[in-house]
Design a protein around this motif. Structure first.
Motif, PDB file in Angstrom:
ATOM      1  N   SER A  87      52.597 -56.421  17.381  1.00 58.44           N
ATOM      2  CA  SER A  87      52.370 -55.771  18.499  1.00 58.44           C
ATOM      3  C   SER A  87      51.094 -55.213  19.095  1.00 58.44           C
ATOM      4  O   SER A  87      50.223 -55.019  18.032  1.00 58.44           O
ATOM      5  N   GLN A  88      50.672 -55.172  20.276  1.00 59.42           N
ATOM      6  CA  GLN A  88      49.242 -55.004  20.587  1.00 59.42           C
ATOM      7  C   GLN A  88      49.210 -53.849  21.787  1.00 59.42           C
ATOM      8  O   GLN A  88      50.020 -54.241  22.694  1.00 59.42           O
ATOM      9  N   LEU A  89      48.150 -53.126  21.801  1.00 61.47           N
ATOM     10  CA  LEU A  89      47.942 -52.159  22.986  1.00 61.47           C
ATOM     11  C   LEU A  89      46.447 -51.983  23.114  1.00 61.47           C
ATOM     12  O   LEU A  89      45.696 -51.936  22.137  1.00 61.47           O
ATOM     13  N   SER A  90      45.935 -51.824  24.373  1.00 61.25           N
ATOM     14  CA  SER A  90      44.427 -51.587  24.568  1.00 61.25           C
ATOM     15  C   SER A  90      44.405 -50.333  24.863  1.00 61.25           C
ATOM     16  O   SER A  90      45.393 -49.619  25.907  1.00 61.25           O
ATOM     17  N   ALA A  91      43.421 -49.511  24.429  1.00 64.03           N
ATOM     18  CA  ALA A  91      43.269 -48.040  24.973  1.00 64.03           C
ATOM     19  C   ALA A  91      41.559 -47.702  24.669  1.00 64.03           C
ATOM     20  O   ALA A  91      40.882 -48.371  24.317  1.00 64.03           O
ATOM     21  N   ILE A  92      41.196 -46.623  25.343  1.00 62.11           N
ATOM     22  CA  ILE A  92      40.063 -45.851  24.692  1.00 62.11           C
ATOM     23  C   ILE A  92      40.191 -44.608  23.909  1.00 62.11           C
ATOM     24  O   ILE A  92      40.990 -43.945  24.395  1.00 62.11           O
ATOM     25  N   ALA A  93      39.583 -44.834  22.875  1.00 62.82           N
ATOM     26  CA  ALA A  93      39.753 -43.742  21.916  1.00 62.82           C
ATOM     27  C   ALA A  93      38.652 -42.895  21.776  1.00 62.82           C
ATOM     28  O   ALA A  93      37.369 -43.291  21.957  1.00 62.82           O
ATOM     29  N   SER A  94      39.053 -41.600  21.579  1.00 60.79           N
ATOM     30  CA  SER A  94      37.871 -40.560  21.447  1.00 60.79           C
ATOM     31  C   SER A  94      38.297 -39.671  20.423  1.00 60.79           C
ATOM     32  O   SER A  94      39.340 -39.223  20.166  1.00 60.79           O
ATOM     33  N   ASN A  95      37.086 -39.171  19.625  1.00 58.85           N
ATOM     34  CA  ASN A  95      37.460 -38.004  18.734  1.00 58.85           C
ATOM     35  C   ASN A  95      36.639 -37.036  19.270  1.00 58.85           C
ATOM     36  O   ASN A  95      36.409 -36.071  18.370  1.00 58.85           O
ATOM     37  N   GLY A  96      36.381 -36.565  20.426  1.00 57.25           N
ATOM     38  CA  GLY A  96      35.693 -35.455  21.164  1.00 57.25           C
ATOM     39  C   GLY A  96      34.362 -35.604  21.174  1.00 57.25           C
ATOM     40  O   GLY A  96      33.848 -34.983  22.274  1.00 57.25           O
ATOM     41  N   ASP A  97      33.637 -36.464  20.384  1.00 55.10           N
ATOM     42  CA  ASP A  97      32.173 -36.795  20.685  1.00 55.10           C
ATOM     43  C   ASP A  97      31.903 -38.130  21.298  1.00 55.10           C
ATOM     44  O   ASP A  97      31.058 -38.101  21.853  1.00 55.10           O
ATOM     45  N   LYS A  98      32.794 -39.155  20.628  1.00 50.51           N
ATOM     46  CA  LYS A  98      32.526 -40.379  20.818  1.00 50.51           C
ATOM     47  C   LYS A  98      33.689 -41.224  21.459  1.00 50.51           C
ATOM     48  O   LYS A  98      34.945 -40.786  21.328  1.00 50.51           O
ATOM     49  N   LYS A  99      33.594 -42.318  22.597  1.00 45.53           N
ATOM     50  CA  LYS A  99      34.709 -42.916  22.994  1.00 45.53           C
ATOM     51  C   LYS A  99      34.372 -44.401  22.860  1.00 45.53           C
ATOM     52  O   LYS A  99      33.132 -44.721  22.872  1.00 45.53           O
ATOM     53  N   GLU A 100      35.400 -44.969  22.386  1.00 43.12           N
ATOM     54  CA  GLU A 100      35.207 -46.447  22.392  1.00 43.12           C
ATOM     55  C   GLU A 100      36.443 -47.110  22.777  1.00 43.12           C
ATOM     56  O   GLU A 100      37.636 -46.731  22.734  1.00 43.12           O
ATOM     57  N   ASN A 101      36.219 -48.341  23.411  1.00 45.32           N
ATOM     58  CA  ASN A 101      37.256 -49.150  23.763  1.00 45.32           C
ATOM     59  C   ASN A 101      37.805 -49.872  22.325  1.00 45.32           C
ATOM     60  O   ASN A 101      37.263 -50.173  21.714  1.00 45.32           O
ATOM     61  N   VAL A 102      39.255 -49.699  22.346  1.00 41.89           N
ATOM     62  CA  VAL A 102      39.750 -50.085  21.127  1.00 41.89           C
ATOM     63  C   VAL A 102      41.156 -50.965  21.278  1.00 41.89           C
ATOM     64  O   VAL A 102      41.694 -51.081  22.551  1.00 41.89           O
ATOM     65  N   PHE A 103      41.643 -51.730  20.400  1.00 48.18           N
ATOM     66  CA  PHE A 103      42.739 -52.282  20.411  1.00 48.18           C
ATOM     67  C   PHE A 103      43.673 -51.798  19.444  1.00 48.18           C
ATOM     68  O   PHE A 103      43.204 -51.477  18.226  1.00 48.18           O
ATOM     69  N   ILE A 104      45.127 -51.632  19.574  1.00 46.79           N
ATOM     70  CA  ILE A 104      45.960 -50.948  18.607  1.00 46.79           C
ATOM     71  C   ILE A 104      46.751 -52.122  18.285  1.00 46.79           C
ATOM     72  O   ILE A 104      47.570 -52.714  19.005  1.00 46.79           O
ATOM     73  N   PHE A 105      46.977 -52.422  16.964  1.00 52.10           N
ATOM     74  CA  PHE A 105      47.788 -53.631  16.348  1.00 52.10           C
ATOM     75  C   PHE A 105      48.995 -52.786  15.510  1.00 52.10           C
ATOM     76  O   PHE A 105      48.663 -51.970  14.621  1.00 52.10           O
ATOM     77  N   ALA A 106      50.027 -52.992  15.850  1.00 51.92           N
ATOM     78  CA  ALA A 106      51.366 -52.402  15.105  1.00 51.92           C
ATOM     79  C   ALA A 106      51.625 -53.645  13.929  1.00 51.92           C
ATOM     80  O   ALA A 106      52.126 -54.777  14.461  1.00 51.92           O
ATOM     81  N   VAL A 107      51.490 -53.229  12.700  1.00 48.69           N
ATOM     82  CA  VAL A 107      51.756 -54.316  11.578  1.00 48.69           C
ATOM     83  C   VAL A 107      52.773 -53.685  10.838  1.00 48.69           C
ATOM     84  O   VAL A 107      53.034 -52.363  10.545  1.00 48.69           O
ATOM     85  N   ASP A 108      53.244 -54.618   9.967  1.00 46.97           N
ATOM     86  CA  ASP A 108      54.384 -54.082   8.813  1.00 46.97           C
ATOM     87  C   ASP A 108      53.453 -53.786   7.543  1.00 46.97           C
ATOM     88  O   ASP A 108      52.462 -54.795   7.134  1.00 46.97           O
ATOM     89  N   THR A 109      53.660 -52.717   6.917  1.00 42.27           N
ATOM     90  CA  THR A 109      52.857 -52.372   5.790  1.00 42.27           C
ATOM     91  C   THR A 109      52.923 -53.709   4.591  1.00 42.27           C
ATOM     92  O   THR A 109      52.065 -53.877   3.979  1.00 42.27           O
TER      93      THR A 109
END
Length: 355
Positions: A87-109
């Protein structure tokens, strides 16, 4: 070769300028090839990391991962040696100081697409992720609470992995429950079986059986249909091919001008019994030496440039490819020299020396 080398030694400035032009052209060819490879790698790293043979998507998705929505029950593994859900989702991730375009992949461990952890640990609890290490270079750290656009949910970075970018953006790996919470919220119950694709490994992709509403495509086809991937590679490749043509034309003009300036000298030499074949061979040998020097210097400069470029510049040199391009540059340069060869063959000794 003797005549060619001696003329180069006696006219150092003139031929240094010719070599300089060839250096600039070859340098640009090698650098563009490295840039093309780097951008290609930037788009496909995470897919190559799967070491998969194919992927199953819906027919209506147009081979776009995020546009493909199917159920975990849509494929039972028929014809596949191994398979896993993705499964996949795109988003903008931020740690408070930096922002980055990211993809989130859901995978089985336990699946084969679960990334190796290079630092930290794998995600264990809900809300944890493994991040591509390019985020670490941008200021993200293990233990950071990462907020996402369009949701109030936060993620914790549990570890980092290498070579995990998709479509030029870093990837965050997590479990299916966490992705569903991000995408649908805590109350979503009717989406538990919704995924985007099945990733498969098999020696016989044609034997994989899927529902009529699904399509089985090989991994390379999937990569080539990533947004902008083919267009980007084609543009840079065409630029390289045009540089080959430019190299041949530029060197042909230089050598033709030099040949015209030496018509009287060639006429005297032919009158003394020096054959047109020997003079033509001298021009070809001279062209080979000039092109070889220009290509070698250009190659060295391109590789040295790569060492000093920041990590943000996606350059990756494939040395066998660069060697091939270097040989092509030398070959087209020699081809360009045949204009001068024809001029030498047609020289009339009597007319050349004013007789």
């Amino acid at each position: 070769m003797f005549l060619a080398w001696n003329e180069i030694k006696n006219n150092k400035l003139r031929f240094t300028l010719v070599i300089g032009v060839l250096v600039l052209i070859s340098y640009l060819v090698f650098f563009l090839s490295g840039l093309a490879n780097g951008l290609e790698q930037l788009n496909r790293e995470s897919v190559d990391k799967w070491e998969a043979d194919g992927i199953i998507l819906t027919e209506e998705s147009d081979l776009r991962l995020q546009q493909s929505v199917l159920s975990k029950d849509d494929f039972d593994g028929t014809g596949a040696d191994e398979y896993t859900e993705l499964s996949q989702l795109s988003a903008i991730a931020s740690n408070g100081d930096k922002k980055e375009n990211v993809f989130i992949f859901a995978v089985d461990t336990d699946s084969f697409i679960m990334p190796n952890v290079t630092e930290g640990q794998a995600f264990a609890d809900g809300g944890q992720v493994i991040a591509d290490d390019t985020l670490q270079e941008d200021g993200f750290e293990i233990g950071d609470e990462v907020s996402l656009s369009s949701t109030d949910e936060t993620l914790e970075i549990a570890g980092f992995t290498d070579n995990a970018r998709f479509n030029a953006a870093p990837v965050l790996f997590t479990d299916q429950d966490t992705l569903e919470t991000i995408q649908y919220g805590e109350t979503a119950e009717d989406t538990e079986d919704a995924i985007n694709a099945f990733v498969i490994r098999t020696d016989h992709l044609d034997s994989v059986e899927a529902d009529e509403a699904l399509q089985v495509v090989d991994t390379e086809t999937f990569i080539e249909n990533l947004p902008g991937y083919t267009e980007q590679n084609l543009t840079l490749t065409l630029m390289i091919y045009f540089l080959f043509i430019i190299s041949a034309v530029v060197l042909a003009i230089f050598l033709y001008v030099l040949t015209i300036q030496k018509i009287s000298i060639f006429g005297v030499m032919k009158a003394q019994g020096v054959s047109s074949r020997y003079l033509a061979g001298s021009v070809v040998a001279q062209t080979f030496l000039l092109a070889l020097a220009g290509v070698i210097i250009g190659l060295v400069l391109a590789v040295l440039t790569g060492f000093f470029l920041p990590a943000a510049v996606p350059v990756a040199f494939h040395y066998m490819e660069m060697l091939t391009y270097g040989l092509i540059l030398i070959a087209v340069s020699i081809i360009g020299a045949f204009i001068s060869v024809q001029t030498i063959v047609r020289i009339d000794p009597l007319k050349a020396i004013g007789g």
